[in-house]
Design a protein around this motif. Structure first.
Motif, short mmCIF file in Angstrom:
data_model
loop_
_atom_site.label_atom_id
_atom_site.label_comp_id
_atom_site.label_asym_id
_atom_site.label_seq_id
_atom_site.Cartn_x
_atom_site.Cartn_y
_atom_site.Cartn_z
N VAL A 134 0.48 -1.35 -0.22
CA VAL A 134 -0.07 0.33 -0.56
C VAL A 134 0.82 1.17 0.01
N ALA A 135 2.02 2.27 0.78
CA ALA A 135 2.94 2.53 1.15
C ALA A 135 3.56 2.74 -0.16
N ARG A 136 3.83 1.85 -1.22
CA ARG A 136 4.53 1.87 -2.51
C ARG A 136 3.13 1.80 -3.55
N GLY A 137 2.32 1.89 -3.09
CA GLY A 137 1.31 2.10 -4.32
C GLY A 137 0.97 1.18 -5.16
N VAL A 138 0.50 0.12 -4.38
CA VAL A 138 -0.02 -1.77 -4.80
C VAL A 138 -1.21 -1.65 -3.83
N ASP A 139 -2.25 -2.10 -4.95
CA ASP A 139 -3.21 -2.87 -4.41
C ASP A 139 -2.84 -4.32 -3.82
N PRO A 140 -3.27 -4.46 -2.52
CA PRO A 140 -2.66 -6.21 -1.91
C PRO A 140 -3.79 -6.42 -2.55
N ARG A 141 -5.20 -6.05 -2.36
CA ARG A 141 -6.46 -7.54 -3.25
C ARG A 141 -6.30 -7.76 -4.19
N ARG A 142 -5.47 -7.11 -4.94
CA ARG A 142 -5.12 -7.81 -6.79
C ARG A 142 -4.26 -8.69 -6.41
N LEU A 143 -3.20 -8.83 -5.49
CA LEU A 143 -1.93 -10.07 -5.35
C LEU A 143 -2.73 -11.12 -4.56
N ALA A 144 -1.58 -12.26 -4.14
CA ALA A 144 -1.81 -13.74 -4.26
C ALA A 144 -1.06 -13.58 -2.40
N LEU A 145 -1.33 -13.94 -1.12
CA LEU A 145 -0.44 -13.91 -0.12
C LEU A 145 0.46 -14.79 -0.01
N VAL A 146 1.62 -14.97 -0.57
CA VAL A 146 2.49 -16.63 -0.18
C VAL A 146 2.76 -16.10 1.41
N PRO A 147 2.45 -17.56 2.35
CA PRO A 147 3.03 -17.24 3.71
C PRO A 147 3.74 -17.93 3.96
N PHE A 148 5.15 -18.08 4.14
CA PHE A 148 6.09 -19.47 4.35
C PHE A 148 7.14 -19.38 5.34
N GLY A 149 8.17 -19.73 5.60
CA GLY A 149 8.69 -19.63 7.27
C GLY A 149 7.91 -20.83 7.92
N GLY A 150 8.81 -21.20 8.63
CA GLY A 150 7.96 -22.26 9.98
C GLY A 150 7.26 -21.99 10.65
N ALA A 151 6.31 -20.45 10.53
CA ALA A 151 5.14 -20.04 11.26
C ALA A 151 4.14 -18.74 11.01
N GLY A 152 4.69 -18.71 9.36
CA GLY A 152 3.67 -17.98 8.02
C GLY A 152 2.70 -18.62 8.25
N PRO A 153 2.29 -19.82 7.81
CA PRO A 153 1.48 -20.45 6.75
C PRO A 153 0.12 -20.83 7.85
N LEU A 154 0.43 -20.39 9.74
CA LEU A 154 -0.41 -19.59 10.45
C LEU A 154 -1.03 -19.20 11.07
N PHE A 155 -0.61 -18.08 10.10
CA PHE A 155 -1.06 -16.66 10.06
C PHE A 155 -1.32 -16.75 8.51
N GLY A 156 -1.61 -16.70 6.79
CA GLY A 156 -2.10 -16.62 5.76
C GLY A 156 -3.20 -16.03 5.90
N CYS A 157 -4.58 -16.65 6.39
CA CYS A 157 -5.46 -16.50 6.44
C CYS A 157 -5.86 -15.74 7.08
N ALA A 158 -5.73 -14.54 7.93
CA ALA A 158 -5.97 -14.12 9.42
C ALA A 158 -5.75 -12.69 8.75
N LEU A 159 -3.91 -12.61 7.38
CA LEU A 159 -3.43 -11.61 6.98
C LEU A 159 -3.83 -11.53 5.70
#
Length: 655
Positions: A423-448
């Motif tokens: 958002v701070a760089r003019g990119v709309d996150p709603r048009r992107l897909a989120l890739v959560p990774f690392g040991g804990a990232g996928p636990l928070f994917g849906c919430a983020l």
């Protein structure tokens, strides 16, 4: 065989990519000595000495040295009259509305700055550098007994003669002392950033050179053909080059994950991604657009600006080991302190007592205590609950309520990082897909995704080791640049072509047979910032058109006829890299899911349990569900559903 090793604060991850593209993964607990974890993982992978052709290492040694201020004692040599440059900075405040906040101090002491009577202007020497002055300065530096020396003169990016002479004299008089000159480190304009980057290079070089030499020797002893390190720019360099380019390793660790996400996006035909690498001590956010990782010309690590090409990374202290606490006002906080690998979260059973994000995930049922982690480590749910209960009294909640609060705070911290790279760089996150990774990232994917209004989350088949996979698959990369201030309207084509030809010649020598790309840093005349554009046809005539298109994408307009100025030209050389065989380890039948009670969004629910990484293609998984893999666990929250892709990744979409 190519091997990538990512040494994190809690775990050391290894991925081996065989010649046929198949992958093998290992995960071990990190130790205080990063090289110990590196070679321990290697020895577990190949106890019999199986041949490894290429080993790529993502290291945090430069990052940690800047954060912890444990680099070499450095003397800065600069043009007389400009000794206070690192303290003056750009005369901006550390915090606009907080007068008590201050910038971190420079890496050198004020008494270790030596002014030199010399002066270069834009057209050449204004004050000549005398031999007697060289003798005086080298003696003054020698008296300070430095471990490293940084040399940064005015206009050395255009006229490096004075720097060359003094640097040569310093190397002759101080054998064994690292000497970094700005015309070698960063031959670009902007004196503060050039001086700060050169100082950081000198400050880091002895420490990095020693660590790299030890790792390289250990790799050679094990018969490894080639040892390379990941740079902040997203390519790999040799150990010899890394010893002379220490500052380029400042983001070495996090960049591997962005490359891994980029490769995954290619397989899924999805080139617009937000990435989040949540490890044990921090979470790193980045953005990929059009299949390419976003880059920036200057990054800041530990308050020190490094004006070197780097992948855009925003780091926050919200890792699995981040410690939860209550401030004086009674507010729940997460980080920046981390339990690390030793003693680690309380649930590790290694002596940790303070509550962490991982303890909260265990208490909520997201992580199964019966599931062994790295080194056969099993989680202790009782210890996790006991640690969380320490916050029950100040917060007025039971352990489950505290755990829900901890993950909510961690989610908010990570969401801010994702907004800063989008958002701070003019990119709309709603048009992107989120890739959560690392040991804990996928636990928070849906919430983020819910916080950011995103509709798609992509969970890799092996999210816990995606950074190591990116390291193993990364290409060799060299980026060279030179300053050139010209209005595009009056641009002399032959001059620009000559600059590119020289850079391409040097890049070709550094990486024979590499693919070369031409870039240019451009701005509207009068602007204080640039946009780097790619010359699609390689010709200077395309500079203005490429800049207008990039400016319109970034800022929503193309300047209404403003004059375009080119300030730097760059050449990027890339060679090699591999593509892993995604999906090679997929299951062939439909597994039967288990189930258990977990807490999601503050409510107890019964969730299906699926084996992540071994699921057949096209399998549909409704939420709530837990995807438990050998290296990480993911959540499919209520209101979301997942579909297994042929690559083994699970694509989650909002119902």
């Amino acid at each position: 065989m190519r091997v990538g090793i990512d040494v994190g604060g809690t775990f050391t991850d290894l991925v081996a990519v065989a010649p046929d593209g198949s992958v093998d993964i290992r995960k071990v607990l990190s130790t205080d000595d990063p090289s110990e974890g590196l070679f321990r993982a290697l020895d577990i992978l190949a106890p019999g000495g199986a041949p490894i052709d290429v080993l790529v290492h993502g290291t945090t040694i430069a990052t940690n040295a800047l954060l912890e201020r444990r680099g070499a004692r450095t003397v800065l040599v600069t043009t007389a009259g400009f000794e206070d440059l690192l303290w003056l900075r750009r005369q901006d405040r550390a915090s606009l509305y907080d007068l008590s906040r201050h910038h971190p101090p420079p890496l050198v002491r004020r008494e270790d700055v030596v002014g030199v009577v010399e002066r270069m202007g834009p057209d050449g020497a204004v004050i000549a550098l005398a031999e007697a002055e060289i003798d005086r300065v080298t003696t003054a530096v020698l008296d300070r007994r430095p471990e490293a020396v940084a040399v940064a003169f005015l206009f050395a990016f255009r006229h490096p003669e004075h720097e060359r002479r003094l640097a040569a004299a310093l190397r002759a008089k101080l054998p064994g002392v690292a000497v970094a000159a700005s015309h070698d480190v960063l031959p670009l304009f902007r004196e503060y950033e050039r001086c700060a980057t050169t100082t950081a290079e000198a400050y880091l070089r002895p420490l990095v050179a020693k660590a790299v030499a030890g790792a390289s020797t250990g790799a050679a002893r094990r018969g490894i053909g080639t040892f390379r390190l990941m740079t902040s720019g997203g390519g790999t360099i040799s150990a010899e080059t890394a010893a002379e380019a220490a500052a380029s390793l400042a983001l070495s660790g996090p960049v591997g994950g962005v490359i891994g996400a980029q490769l995954l996006g290619q397989v899924l035909d999805c080139g617009d991604l937000l990435t989040l690498d949540m490890g044990g001590t921090s979470a790193d956010a980045s953005v990929i657009q059009g299949g390419a990782a976003s880059r920036e010309g200057t990054t800041v690590v530990g308050g020190i600006p490094l004006a070197l090409p780097s992948v855009l990374i925003e780091t926050v202290s919200a890792g699995g080991g981040s410690i939860a606490w209550v401030d004086d006002a009674g507010a729940l906080k997460v980080g920046p302190r981390s339990a690390g690998a030793v003693p680690g979260p309380a649930c590790f059973g290694r002596g940790g007592l303070e509550p962490t994000v991982t303890d909260a995930c265990v208490a909520l049922g997201w992580l199964d205590p019966e599931w062994a982690l790295a080194d056969a480590l099993r989680l202790d749910a009782v210890a996790a609950g006991r640690a969380l209960a320490r916050l029950s009294t100040p917060l007025g909640r039971d352990a489950i309520g505290v755990a829900a609060g901890v993950v909510a705070v961690a989610t908010a911290v990570m969401a801010r990082a994702l907004k800063r790279v989008s958002v701070a760089r003019g990119v709309d996150p709603r048009r992107l897909a989120l890739v959560p990774f690392g040991g804990a990232g996928p636990l928070f994917g849906c919430a983020l995704a819910d916080v950011l209004g995103m509709r798609t989350v992509i969970v890799p088949a092996h999210p816990g080791v995606l950074s190591a996979l990116g390291l193993a698959a990364a290409s060799e990369r060299v980026e060279l640049s030179t300053s050139m201030h010209e209005r595009v309207g009056t641009l002399e084509r032959d001059r620009v072509l000559a600059a590119y030809t020289d850079l391409e010649r040097r890049a070709g020598l550094a990486l024979p047979g590499a693919l070369l790309r031409r870039l240019a840093d451009c701005r509207f005349a009068g602007q204080g910032y640039e946009i780097t554009v790619s010359l699609t046809n390689g010709e200077p005539e395309s500079i203005a058109a490429a800049f207008h298109a990039a400016h319109r994408t970034r800022y929503g307009h193309a300047g209404a006829g403003g004059q375009v100025e080119i300030v730097n030209v760059r050449v990027v050389a890339e060679r090699g890299g591999v593509r892993p065989a995604w999906g090679r380890r997929l299951g062939i039948g439909r597994p039967t899911p288990g189930s258990r009670r977990v807490v999601m969004r503050g409510e107890p629910v019964r969730a299906q349990i699926w084996p992540l990484g071994e699921l057949p293609p096209r399998l549909r998984i409704p939420g709530p569900a837990v995807l438990a893999g050998p290296d990480a666990t993911a959540l499919v929250e209520p209101g979301w559903r997942g579909t297994v892709h042929a690559s083994g990744a699970v694509v989650l979409e909002r119902e």
